[in-house]
Motif scaffolding. Sequence first.
Motif, PDB file in Angstrom:
ATOM      1  N   GLY A  57       0.801  -1.218   0.000  1.00 19.66           N
ATOM      2  CA  GLY A  57       0.000   0.000   0.000  1.00 19.66           C
ATOM      3  C   GLY A  57       0.832   1.266   0.000  1.00 19.66           C
ATOM      4  O   GLY A  57       1.723   1.443  -0.848  1.00 19.66           O
ATOM      5  N   PRO A  58       0.597   2.175   0.975  1.00 23.24           N
ATOM      6  CA  PRO A  58       1.332   3.452   0.992  1.00 23.24           C
ATOM      7  C   PRO A  58       2.831   3.285   1.181  1.00 23.24           C
ATOM      8  O   PRO A  58       3.600   4.168   0.822  1.00 23.24           O
ATOM      9  CB  PRO A  58       0.705   4.206   2.176  1.00 23.24           C
ATOM     10  N   VAL A  59       3.255   2.159   1.732  1.00 25.49           N
ATOM     11  CA  VAL A  59       4.695   1.910   1.867  1.00 25.49           C
ATOM     12  C   VAL A  59       5.332   1.856   0.484  1.00 25.49           C
ATOM     13  O   VAL A  59       6.379   2.472   0.237  1.00 25.49           O
ATOM     14  CB  VAL A  59       4.955   0.591   2.635  1.00 25.49           C
ATOM     15  N   TYR A  60       4.701   1.128  -0.432  1.00 23.18           N
ATOM     16  CA  TYR A  60       5.225   0.988  -1.798  1.00 23.18           C
ATOM     17  C   TYR A  60       4.904   2.207  -2.650  1.00 23.18           C
ATOM     18  O   TYR A  60       5.719   2.626  -3.474  1.00 23.18           O
ATOM     19  CB  TYR A  60       4.651  -0.267  -2.438  1.00 23.18           C
ATOM     20  N   GLU A  61       3.741   2.776  -2.478  1.00 24.79           N
ATOM     21  CA  GLU A  61       3.286   3.862  -3.349  1.00 24.79           C
ATOM     22  C   GLU A  61       3.830   5.221  -2.941  1.00 24.79           C
ATOM     23  O   GLU A  61       4.101   6.078  -3.792  1.00 24.79           O
ATOM     24  CB  GLU A  61       1.749   3.894  -3.360  1.00 24.79           C
ATOM     25  N   GLU A  62       3.976   5.451  -1.621  1.00 27.95           N
ATOM     26  CA  GLU A  62       4.354   6.783  -1.144  1.00 27.95           C
ATOM     27  C   GLU A  62       5.593   6.782  -0.255  1.00 27.95           C
ATOM     28  O   GLU A  62       6.072   7.848   0.138  1.00 27.95           O
ATOM     29  CB  GLU A  62       3.190   7.398  -0.350  1.00 27.95           C
ATOM     30  N   GLY A  63       6.117   5.602   0.091  1.00 23.96           N
ATOM     31  CA  GLY A  63       7.237   5.554   1.033  1.00 23.96           C
ATOM     32  C   GLY A  63       6.815   5.957   2.425  1.00 23.96           C
ATOM     33  O   GLY A  63       7.596   6.536   3.187  1.00 23.96           O
ATOM     34  N   ARG A  64       5.570   5.615   2.787  1.00 20.56           N
ATOM     35  CA  ARG A  64       5.002   6.036   4.072  1.00 20.56           C
ATOM     36  C   ARG A  64       4.449   4.834   4.812  1.00 20.56           C
ATOM     37  O   ARG A  64       3.704   4.024   4.255  1.00 20.56           O
ATOM     38  CB  ARG A  64       3.896   7.057   3.835  1.00 20.56           C
ATOM     39  N   LEU A  65       4.801   4.707   6.093  1.00 22.91           N
ATOM     40  CA  LEU A  65       4.275   3.632   6.923  1.00 22.91           C
ATOM     41  C   LEU A  65       2.821   3.892   7.292  1.00 22.91           C
ATOM     42  O   LEU A  65       2.433   5.036   7.534  1.00 22.91           O
ATOM     43  CB  LEU A  65       5.083   3.495   8.212  1.00 22.91           C
ATOM     44  N   THR A  66       2.031   2.833   7.353  1.00 25.04           N
ATOM     45  CA  THR A  66       0.703   2.968   7.936  1.00 25.04           C
ATOM     46  C   THR A  66       0.857   3.132   9.444  1.00 25.04           C
ATOM     47  O   THR A  66       1.902   2.800  10.019  1.00 25.04           O
ATOM     48  CB  THR A  66      -0.156   1.727   7.652  1.00 25.04           C
ATOM     49  N   ASP A  67      -0.176   3.648  10.088  1.00 22.57           N
ATOM     50  CA  ASP A  67      -0.106   3.827  11.540  1.00 22.57           C
ATOM     51  C   ASP A  67       0.118   2.490  12.239  1.00 22.57           C
ATOM     52  O   ASP A  67       0.882   2.400  13.210  1.00 22.57           O
ATOM     53  CB  ASP A  67      -1.400   4.474  12.050  1.00 22.57           C
ATOM     54  N   GLU A  68      -0.550   1.434  11.743  1.00 20.70           N
ATOM     55  CA  GLU A  68      -0.435   0.125  12.361  1.00 20.70           C
ATOM     56  C   GLU A  68       0.979  -0.433  12.228  1.00 20.70           C
ATOM     57  O   GLU A  68       1.545  -0.977  13.183  1.00 20.70           O
ATOM     58  CB  GLU A  68      -1.443  -0.841  11.724  1.00 20.70           C
ATOM     59  N   LEU A  69       1.576  -0.262  11.046  1.00 22.16           N
ATOM     60  CA  LEU A  69       2.933  -0.756  10.835  1.00 22.16           C
ATOM     61  C   LEU A  69       3.940   0.060  11.634  1.00 22.16           C
ATOM     62  O   LEU A  69       4.882  -0.489  12.218  1.00 22.16           O
ATOM     63  CB  LEU A  69       3.275  -0.733   9.340  1.00 22.16           C
ATOM     64  N   ALA A  70       3.749   1.381  11.682  1.00 26.30           N
ATOM     65  CA  ALA A  70       4.653   2.230  12.467  1.00 26.30           C
ATOM     66  C   ALA A  70       4.604   1.852  13.945  1.00 26.30           C
ATOM     67  O   ALA A  70       5.637   1.801  14.629  1.00 26.30           O
ATOM     68  CB  ALA A  70       4.271   3.697  12.287  1.00 26.30           C
ATOM     69  N   ALA A  71       3.395   1.555  14.441  1.00 24.50           N
ATOM     70  CA  ALA A  71       3.260   1.157  15.850  1.00 24.50           C
ATOM     71  C   ALA A  71       3.970  -0.163  16.110  1.00 24.50           C
ATOM     72  O   ALA A  71       4.585  -0.357  17.167  1.00 24.50           O
ATOM     73  CB  ALA A  71       1.782   1.056  16.214  1.00 24.50           C
TER      74      ALA A  71
ATOM     75  N   VAL B 294      16.858  -6.737   8.765  1.00 26.36           N
ATOM     76  CA  VAL B 294      17.119  -7.477   7.526  1.00 26.36           C
ATOM     77  C   VAL B 294      15.865  -7.430   6.661  1.00 26.36           C
ATOM     78  O   VAL B 294      14.751  -7.609   7.167  1.00 26.36           O
ATOM     79  CB  VAL B 294      17.476  -8.950   7.833  1.00 26.36           C
ATOM     80  N   SER B 295      16.032  -7.198   5.374  1.00 24.65           N
ATOM     81  CA  SER B 295      14.896  -7.265   4.451  1.00 24.65           C
ATOM     82  C   SER B 295      15.197  -8.234   3.327  1.00 24.65           C
ATOM     83  O   SER B 295      16.351  -8.417   2.927  1.00 24.65           O
ATOM     84  CB  SER B 295      14.567  -5.886   3.868  1.00 24.65           C
ATOM     85  N   ILE B 296      14.144  -8.874   2.840  1.00 29.11           N
ATOM     86  CA  ILE B 296      14.233  -9.749   1.677  1.00 29.11           C
ATOM     87  C   ILE B 296      13.384  -9.137   0.576  1.00 29.11           C
ATOM     88  O   ILE B 296      12.209  -8.824   0.780  1.00 29.11           O
ATOM     89  CB  ILE B 296      13.737 -11.167   1.996  1.00 29.11           C
ATOM     90  N   CYS B 297      13.997  -8.921  -0.586  1.00 24.56           N
ATOM     91  CA  CYS B 297      13.296  -8.408  -1.763  1.00 24.56           C
ATOM     92  C   CYS B 297      12.658  -7.048  -1.440  1.00 24.56           C
ATOM     93  O   CYS B 297      13.311  -6.164  -0.911  1.00 24.56           O
ATOM     94  CB  CYS B 297      12.274  -9.447  -2.231  1.00 24.56           C
ATOM     95  N   THR B 298      11.370  -6.883  -1.745  1.00 23.91           N
ATOM     96  CA  THR B 298      10.719  -5.586  -1.536  1.00 23.91           C
ATOM     97  C   THR B 298      10.393  -5.315  -0.078  1.00 23.91           C
ATOM     98  O   THR B 298       9.814  -4.276   0.244  1.00 23.91           O
ATOM     99  CB  THR B 298       9.439  -5.481  -2.383  1.00 23.91           C
ATOM    100  N   GLY B 299      10.768  -6.219   0.818  1.00 26.26           N
ATOM    101  CA  GLY B 299      10.694  -5.894   2.236  1.00 26.26           C
ATOM    102  C   GLY B 299      11.548  -4.674   2.565  1.00 26.26           C
ATOM    103  O   GLY B 299      11.334  -4.010   3.576  1.00 26.26           O
ATOM    104  N   GLY B 300      12.511  -4.365   1.670  1.00 24.73           N
ATOM    105  CA  GLY B 300      13.337  -3.177   1.850  1.00 24.73           C
ATOM    106  C   GLY B 300      12.534  -1.891   1.854  1.00 24.73           C
ATOM    107  O   GLY B 300      12.958  -0.882   2.435  1.00 24.73           O
ATOM    108  N   TYR B 301      11.363  -1.888   1.206  1.00 21.59           N
ATOM    109  CA  TYR B 301      10.509  -0.702   1.224  1.00 21.59           C
ATOM    110  C   TYR B 301      10.075  -0.376   2.651  1.00 21.59           C
ATOM    111  O   TYR B 301       9.928   0.806   3.015  1.00 21.59           O
ATOM    112  CB  TYR B 301       9.278  -0.929   0.350  1.00 21.59           C
ATOM    113  N   VAL B 302       9.844  -1.405   3.452  1.00 20.33           N
ATOM    114  CA  VAL B 302       9.447  -1.178   4.841  1.00 20.33           C
ATOM    115  C   VAL B 302      10.597  -0.542   5.619  1.00 20.33           C
ATOM    116  O   VAL B 302      10.403   0.438   6.349  1.00 20.33           O
ATOM    117  CB  VAL B 302       9.016  -2.499   5.503  1.00 20.33           C
ATOM    118  N   LEU B 303      11.806  -1.082   5.446  1.00 21.24           N
ATOM    119  CA  LEU B 303      12.963  -0.515   6.156  1.00 21.24           C
ATOM    120  C   LEU B 303      13.211   0.929   5.719  1.00 21.24           C
ATOM    121  O   LEU B 303      13.503   1.789   6.552  1.00 21.24           O
ATOM    122  CB  LEU B 303      14.214  -1.360   5.899  1.00 21.24           C
TER     123      LEU B 303
END
Length: 328
Positions: free
Chosen positions: A85-99, A111-120
Amino acid sequence: MTEVRRHRVVVLALTGLLPFELGIPHRIFGRAKDAEGRLLYEILTCALSAGPVRTDADFAVTVEHGPEVLATADTVVVPASYELGPVYEEGRLTDELAAALAYIRPGTRMVSICTGGYVLASAGYLDGRPATTHWSSAEHFQRLFPSVRVDADVLFIDDGDVLTSAGVAAGIDLCLHIVRRDHGTAVANEVARRTVVPPHRDGGQAQFIHRPLPEPQMATTTAARAWALARLHEPIQLRDMAAQESMSVRTFTRRFREEAGVSPGQWITQQRVERARHLLESTDLSVDQVARDAGFGTAQSMRQHLQSALGVPPTVYRRTFRAAAGNN
């Protein structure tokens, strides 16, 4: 048998995850054992909330732990998801993920695997740092996170406490690298053997980016590489490698780079570094003898190459991994 505190790896399962990637940390870290057969890692899986997590396949996985378990992690692994979602589209964490990420203690290895790097990257872990992701997402990743130094040519990047990998199976390469870094080549190689994968893959993502396939009747450079591996302790001439494939030096060099992702000279140096690492970890040979057996000729030459490849000289490398082995 003395009880050993196991390093805790917590894998964050996000909606839309790839089941294959979710299983990589469990398979690789879960098979790592010391010389007495004791498991070296404890692996837990958590989600943003405990319960079913939808995957990109036709099934969900049930995760028992919620995000609070992230507070107990020594290493956190974030596999890819197709629904960021917004992590991939805007580089922004959701409130739930940030918490959820707020539970992670300072100093925890990420550590990230593949597009898990977007979260980091969205969480700021990659600001000003080198990182990689799947080659097909690298350009988008760089646009979205301009402060990150994206390298799309490598299988993984180790930047100390933050490590990122390229697509899917590169997560195996990265997890094996982490085991190797934590506990040495012998432990990582045993995990690789049990998993039936190479302990170290040559080249980088350049091998996997779209390009015309070679004609089936064309020879490969496999025989030349096998020939060179058996002679790492000797001087190896490019013309002799080319002769193993009955090619001109020019054709061989081009074909080698297409297949391995690096030049023959770079590949030979990589293999010699790996041989030196193994000998430093597993034998009592002097640095001079290791240099000769690995094909560097002199201790000074080996010192320069290991410093460049690993960031430390041979004596420091040996002391580090001998100490790690002794603490297992």
